[in-house]
Design a protein around this motif. Sequence first.
Motif, PDB file in Angstrom:
ATOM      1  N   PHE A   1       3.844   1.659  -7.380  1.00  0.00           N
ATOM      2  CA  PHE A   1       4.829   1.185  -8.358  1.00  0.00           C
ATOM      3  C   PHE A   1       4.130   0.628  -9.597  1.00  0.00           C
ATOM      4  CE2 PHE A   1       7.480  -2.554  -9.674  1.00  0.00           C
ATOM      5  CZ  PHE A   1       8.492  -1.827 -10.283  1.00  0.00           C
ATOM      6  N   LEU A   2       3.160  -0.266  -9.373  1.00  0.00           N
ATOM      7  CA  LEU A   2       2.453  -0.859 -10.512  1.00  0.00           C
ATOM      8  C   LEU A   2       1.638   0.199 -11.258  1.00  0.00           C
ATOM      9  CD1 LEU A   2       1.377  -4.243  -8.911  1.00  0.00           C
ATOM     10  CD2 LEU A   2       3.032  -3.898 -10.754  1.00  0.00           C
TER      11      LEU A   2
ATOM     12  N   ILE B   1      -5.365   0.897  -7.871  1.00  0.00           N
ATOM     13  CA  ILE B   1      -6.436   1.628  -8.556  1.00  0.00           C
ATOM     14  C   ILE B   1      -6.469   3.078  -8.087  1.00  0.00           C
ATOM     15  CG2 ILE B   1      -8.922   1.745  -8.948  1.00  0.00           C
ATOM     16  CD1 ILE B   1      -9.009  -1.252  -8.413  1.00  0.00           C
TER      17      ILE B   1
ATOM     18  N   PHE C   1      -3.013  -5.137  -2.521  1.00  0.00           N
ATOM     19  CA  PHE C   1      -2.304  -4.193  -3.380  1.00  0.00           C
ATOM     20  C   PHE C   1      -3.143  -3.673  -4.552  1.00  0.00           C
ATOM     21  CE2 PHE C   1      -1.133  -7.952  -5.865  1.00  0.00           C
ATOM     22  CZ  PHE C   1      -1.166  -7.458  -7.153  1.00  0.00           C
TER      23      PHE C   1
ATOM     24  N   LEU D   1       3.769  -1.262  -3.589  1.00  0.00           N
ATOM     25  CA  LEU D   1       3.441  -2.075  -4.762  1.00  0.00           C
ATOM     26  C   LEU D   1       2.370  -1.394  -5.601  1.00  0.00           C
ATOM     27  CD1 LEU D   1       3.322  -5.752  -3.446  1.00  0.00           C
ATOM     28  CD2 LEU D   1       5.011  -4.696  -4.952  1.00  0.00           C
TER      29      LEU D   1
ATOM     30  N   LEU E   1       3.896   1.985 -13.578  1.00  0.00           N
ATOM     31  CA  LEU E   1       4.198   1.181 -14.765  1.00  0.00           C
ATOM     32  C   LEU E   1       3.013   1.187 -15.727  1.00  0.00           C
ATOM     33  CD1 LEU E   1       6.046  -1.979 -13.398  1.00  0.00           C
ATOM     34  CD2 LEU E   1       6.993   0.188 -14.200  1.00  0.00           C
ATOM     35  N   LEU E   2       1.818   1.019 -15.165  1.00  0.00           N
ATOM     36  CA  LEU E   2       0.631   0.974 -16.024  1.00  0.00           C
ATOM     37  C   LEU E   2       0.390   2.320 -16.682  1.00  0.00           C
ATOM     38  CD1 LEU E   2      -1.813  -1.098 -13.806  1.00  0.00           C
ATOM     39  CD2 LEU E   2      -0.673  -1.852 -15.877  1.00  0.00           C
TER      40      LEU E   2
ATOM     41  N   LYS F   1       2.361   4.258 -17.937  1.00  0.00           N
ATOM     42  CA  LYS F   1       3.192   4.546 -19.107  1.00  0.00           C
ATOM     43  C   LYS F   1       2.424   4.273 -20.388  1.00  0.00           C
ATOM     44  CE  LYS F   1       7.669   3.313 -18.629  1.00  0.00           C
ATOM     45  NZ  LYS F   1       8.785   2.410 -18.253  1.00  0.00           N
TER      46      LYS F   1
ATOM     47  N   LEU G   1      -3.594   4.897  -9.546  1.00  0.00           N
ATOM     48  CA  LEU G   1      -3.848   5.107 -10.969  1.00  0.00           C
ATOM     49  C   LEU G   1      -4.756   6.321 -11.170  1.00  0.00           C
ATOM     50  CD1 LEU G   1      -2.765   3.455 -13.258  1.00  0.00           C
ATOM     51  CD2 LEU G   1      -4.790   2.013 -13.155  1.00  0.00           C
TER      52      LEU G   1
END
Lengths: 736, 277
Positions: A532-533, A616, A611, A529, A536-537, A539, A619
């Motif tokens: 994955f997130l 973080i 998650f 998760l 997405l962030l 982008k 990221l």
Amino acid sequence: MKKIPILLALLFTAFFFFGCGKKDKADEIVIWHNMRPEETARLQKQLDAFMKINPGIKVLQLFKETEEMRSGFIVAAIAGQGPDLVYGPSDQVGPFVEIGIVKKLDEIFPPDYLKHFNKQALIYTNGHLWQIADKLGNHLTLVYNKKLVPVPPSTDEELIEIGKKLTIDKDGDGKIDQYGIVWNYTEPYFFVPFLTGHNGWVIDSNRHPTLNTPEMIAGLKFMRDLRDKYKIIPREADYNLADALFKEGRAGMMINGDWSWSSYGAAGIDYAIAPLPKITSTGKFCAPMISPKGYSINNKVQGEKLANVKKLIEYLNTPEQQLETALLTKTFPTREEAYNDPKLIADPILRNSKAQIELGIPLPIVTEMRAIWDAMRPPYQAVLGGSMTAENAAKQMQAEAEKKIAELREDISNPIEGIIIQVVLLAVVLVSIFMVRKSIVQFIRNLRKDSFAYIFAMPALLIMFAVIIYPFCYNIILSFSNMSLSHINNWTVIGFAQYIQVFKEPLFYQIFLKTIIWTVVNLFFHVTLGVFLALLLNKNLPGTPIFRTLLILPWAVPQYIVALTWRGMFNYEYGAINLVLNYLHLPAVAWLKSPTEAFISVIITNIWLGFPFMMIIALGALQSIPAELYEAADIDGAKWYHKLTQITIPLIKPVMVPAITLGVIWTFNNLNIVWLVSNAGEPSDQTHILVSFVYKAAFNLYRYGYAAAFSVVLFLILLLFGTTFLRKTKATESVY
Amino acid sequence: MNTKKYFINALTYLVLILFTLIALYPIINVFTISIRPGDKLLSTSLAIIPDNWTLRQYAELFVKRPFMLWIMNSAIISATVTLTGVALASTAGYALSRFQFVGKQSSMLALLTTQMFPATMLLLPMYIMLIKLHLINSYLGIIIIYSATALPFCVWQMKGYYDTIPYSLEESARIDGCNKWQAFYKIILPLATPALVITALFSFMTAWSEYIVAAQILQDTSLYTLPIGLKSFESNLSTEWGLYAAASLIVSVPVVVLFVVLSKWLVSGLTLGSVKG
């Protein structure tokens, strides 16, 4: 950047500035207590008045939660520290006396003074006085909503009759909207009145449990019938749910203690209290446990300070002070003069409370009670869960209680093996030094050559080892020792006995398996998760910063309250999750009732909590990937999954692997979430991972040696994992 | 091609919204508790704004409770731990990433082992140790312990990030006349800002939310940190849930603010490409 050394220098100056520890002063008294807010406010007023009369003395009061006060006081007092006075329920005195950390009060206060107290308020054991109580009570009574229940029931038959009338489905949707009676019935403490009503009790005068009795079976059956036959109580009710139902006027009656009453008035309920009803078949009243609350003195208090402490206790316990406290906080005084004061009888709440107190039975203060509660809880909950008959439950309670008491009283000594172990440990240390001698020589030789690397690496390494090395060695030694209730202050090294016990524990392997599932599932979802997130962030679509900030919230909010909120969301009847399932026309799940579902609930909560952290990290890791690599891949016509597996994953790996490794270690040892969401392992101690199990089965029963051995085993499991995982992922080596 | 891109973007938003809702729902519940009258943790109603809602709890925190003191204390401790964490982890991580020296492998494993013991077991010996060092009731003791707790992760994490930065950067810097120290802080450190941000956040959180050690070490009310203060709303069976919930939300505000401020460097740190030009 030359500022860094200056900054560090400043920091360390600051350390010494803050570092002036305080000495124990004779005129500064510290009290630890577990009073509720209005009692604390009252105490503070009394202390202010006391300090005015005695200008030289300063008194500090500190609130501590009961369990924490007990363990915190033991830890501090063993080390010769801690508060001067400790205030709490009488049953905490048992372990304090056995460990030898409180003073004999009969040697401080003369009989002439003590004779003014109610007998129940003087806590004697082993022939000495250890606690002087200023309040009687802490007792359960029947609380009722006068709007719904004009006259309270006086027998079980009336209770059931009124209960049936009040348990109704108002809007005809097939769901009950109002219950006859609610309370925290999953907790054995709240079951005791039904046991005493059926003429049973939990322990005899020889400190032997009396749980496998016909009375217990009758009590258990009665309890189950209230829910399944008469259907006047909710299917699931813990403390907070029962509290909410009564405060919302959705329950006619409630069983709760004196600590709770004023909050019902504050919530706008027109309430009154009455003694618990009589059981018709036995002719006995349902009698709650009564526990006085009072002061004990830390063993370290001496000389002038002791005189001051004595003065304070005397001040707080004058009849006038006690009476005022009683009227303000709706508790019951212990001075004979105050106990019979007409002002108390004039107050209807206090009058009925007194009636209940006089029907009640004193809570046994022996340390064995702890083992008895722990033994009662799982079978009791299993009867309510329908997975055990009352007869089998009674049998199992008794057997478990006897086993736990034996464990509590365990007294292992084996001087010969102890000496052997000490020699072996010493040899191990010497051999390891011998084995690394070449490295040490090399280290010294290279010190100059690699000085830059050492200067960089050393501060961090030193600070960590300084903190960890002593506790670490202490624990290793403790794991070979017999430190337990009988040997808190005089423990000796006894050999492998505690380790043998760890591996002989039949539950160990089963819970170990559960712990692995817990860790793997959690980490899997945290990482997938999170990454994955983060992708997405990353982008960077418009609005991303808002999502990014909102998504870290589960990490930012204190865990305690969110974990309990999740527990509420899993409630069978009122929880949000079942309501959503209901809306989707899916069957409701009894999340907290059955072991598997309860375990899943805990995992879901922890995934939610964990998650954002991985997100973080991911990221941050994604920033290290040069955009050119993706551009080059695009030119080569690579698909998204090629880019993911060929570029993204290999390049975030160096940052993710340490996070995952540590994530595994933290999750493996994460006590809090399991404890909070499953309410310490419910149902029936089935929802445990190794660390919560050791906490409940060993630490709570003062088996420190055993707990230490258990921890060393946990440590070795993680060490094995850590080394293997790092070798496999080559995380210690650079990618370039 | 364009419609496909729109479709993917729409899907991205959809997924982000879904997860944001899941992330927020329990926290909205906490908010509801904080404005609900009557100190109820649970309710049978799902309404987000309860009947008779009140902000009394928030007012009480600041007026009647020493909430500001706790915030200040926690801020001092957390800021010091954050600075220590960033300073020590950025350097130690660099040494572990770039240099070969005796004891490197074993120190890296040893870093991990410090996290492997269950914390409850370490409390008693740690407490005894601090008493002997006269560090009870002082911020020095607690700052050292928090730094030691936060450092293993921070060091490893920094090391991992440095590992993704090519050696060639320092080599060219050295050729250009930088010494080792200059190559580190002029070239490599700026590139590692995302990792520094994570280190800072993590160190801050370690100190900001820790309760068990603080409760054992800090006995003087004037030294209380936020988590201890928060815990004081909780008594055995009559917790002041409204206050607790309100305080919990306020406690998370600084963390979020810190994150928002730092996330500029977390997500738009200098990229390698821009340096290589």
